[in-house]
Motif scaffolding. Structure first.
Motif, short mmCIF file in Angstrom:
data_model
loop_
_atom_site.label_atom_id
_atom_site.label_comp_id
_atom_site.label_asym_id
_atom_site.label_seq_id
_atom_site.Cartn_x
_atom_site.Cartn_y
_atom_site.Cartn_z
N HIS A 19 0.85 -1.19 0.00
CA HIS A 19 0.00 0.00 0.00
C HIS A 19 0.88 1.24 0.00
O HIS A 19 2.04 1.20 0.40
CB HIS A 19 -0.92 0.02 1.23
N ASP A 20 0.32 2.30 -0.50
CA ASP A 20 0.91 3.63 -0.33
C ASP A 20 -0.26 4.59 -0.22
O ASP A 20 -1.40 4.15 -0.11
CB ASP A 20 1.90 3.98 -1.46
N GLY A 21 -0.05 5.85 -0.24
CA GLY A 21 -1.13 6.79 0.00
C GLY A 21 -2.24 6.79 -1.03
O GLY A 21 -3.35 7.22 -0.75
N SER A 22 -1.97 6.28 -2.24
CA SER A 22 -2.97 6.38 -3.29
C SER A 22 -3.35 5.05 -3.94
O SER A 22 -4.11 5.04 -4.90
CB SER A 22 -2.45 7.31 -4.39
N GLN A 23 -2.85 3.95 -3.39
CA GLN A 23 -3.20 2.65 -3.96
C GLN A 23 -2.91 1.53 -2.97
O GLN A 23 -2.09 1.68 -2.08
CB GLN A 23 -2.49 2.41 -5.29
N VAL A 24 -3.64 0.42 -3.18
CA VAL A 24 -3.50 -0.76 -2.33
C VAL A 24 -3.47 -1.98 -3.24
O VAL A 24 -4.24 -2.05 -4.20
CB VAL A 24 -4.70 -0.87 -1.34
N TRP A 25 -2.61 -2.94 -2.94
CA TRP A 25 -2.54 -4.19 -3.70
C TRP A 25 -3.16 -5.30 -2.85
O TRP A 25 -2.70 -5.57 -1.74
CB TRP A 25 -1.10 -4.55 -4.02
N VAL A 26 -4.20 -5.93 -3.39
CA VAL A 26 -4.86 -7.05 -2.72
C VAL A 26 -4.71 -8.26 -3.62
O VAL A 26 -5.07 -8.20 -4.80
CB VAL A 26 -6.36 -6.75 -2.47
N ASN A 27 -4.14 -9.32 -3.07
CA ASN A 27 -3.89 -10.54 -3.85
C ASN A 27 -3.13 -10.24 -5.14
O ASN A 27 -3.40 -10.79 -6.19
CB ASN A 27 -5.20 -11.26 -4.17
N GLY A 28 -2.20 -9.30 -5.05
CA GLY A 28 -1.38 -8.93 -6.20
C GLY A 28 -2.02 -7.97 -7.18
O GLY A 28 -1.38 -7.55 -8.13
#
Length: 128
Positions: A17-26
Motif C-alpha cells: 500500500h501507499d497513500g494512493s493505492q492498495v494491492w490485494v492478492n497482487g
C-alpha cells in the motif's frame, strides 16, 4: 530450523500500500475498496472522508463481518458513530486507523481466520 510460509487458504491478503493505492492478492486498486476476509474485493464508492454516509456502512453490513477495520486514509480521522450505527446494533466491532495501520491489522486478523473486513478509503484516486 525449518521455516514455513504462512499463507491464507482462500482468503484475501493486502500485499502492499501507499497513500494512493492498495494491492490485494497482487492486484492494484486505486479507489476506495472493501476487502472481506474471503470473497470478492468490492469497489466502495467513497471519494473522500467528508463524503461518508450511513449508506457506505450499510454496504459493509451486508457482508456480515464480525469486525470492521476502517482505514481513514493517509491520516487518522474518526467517522461520527451515527454513520455506523447499523454495525453497532448488529454487534459488529468497528476500529478506525490510518490506511497503513488498517492494512497491517487486517492482514494479521485475516491470517488468524477472523471474519474481518477492511474498509479502505483511498482519496484522490481515479479507477481500479
Amino acid at each position: 530450523m525449518k521455516f514455513q510460509l504462512d499463507e491464507q487458504q482462500g482468503g484475501n491478503s493486502i500485499s502492499r500500500h501507499d497513500g494512493s493505492q492498495v494491492w490485494v492478492n497482487g492486484q492494484r486498486h486505486q479507489q476506495s475498496l472493501l476487502v472481506p476476509w474471503r470473497g470478492d474485493v468490492q469497489a466502495w464508492a467513497l471519494p473522500s472522508f467528508d463524503a461518508l454516509s450511513e449508506a457506505h456502512f450499510e454496504q459493509i453490513l451486508a457482508l456480515k463481518p464480525e469486525l470492521v477495520i476502517f482505514g481513514s486514509g493517509a491520516r487518522l480521522r474518526f467517522p461520527h458513530p451515527r454513520l455506523y450505527r447499523g454495525l453497532i446494533e448488529a454487534r459488529i466491532g468497528v476500529e478506525t486507523m490510518d490506511l497503513a495501520a488498517a492494512c497491517r491489522t487486517y492482514n494479521v486478523l485475516a491470517s488468524e481466520g477472523r471474519a474481518v473486513l477492511a474498509a479502505l478509503l483511498i482519496e484522490g484516486a481515479t479507477s481500479t
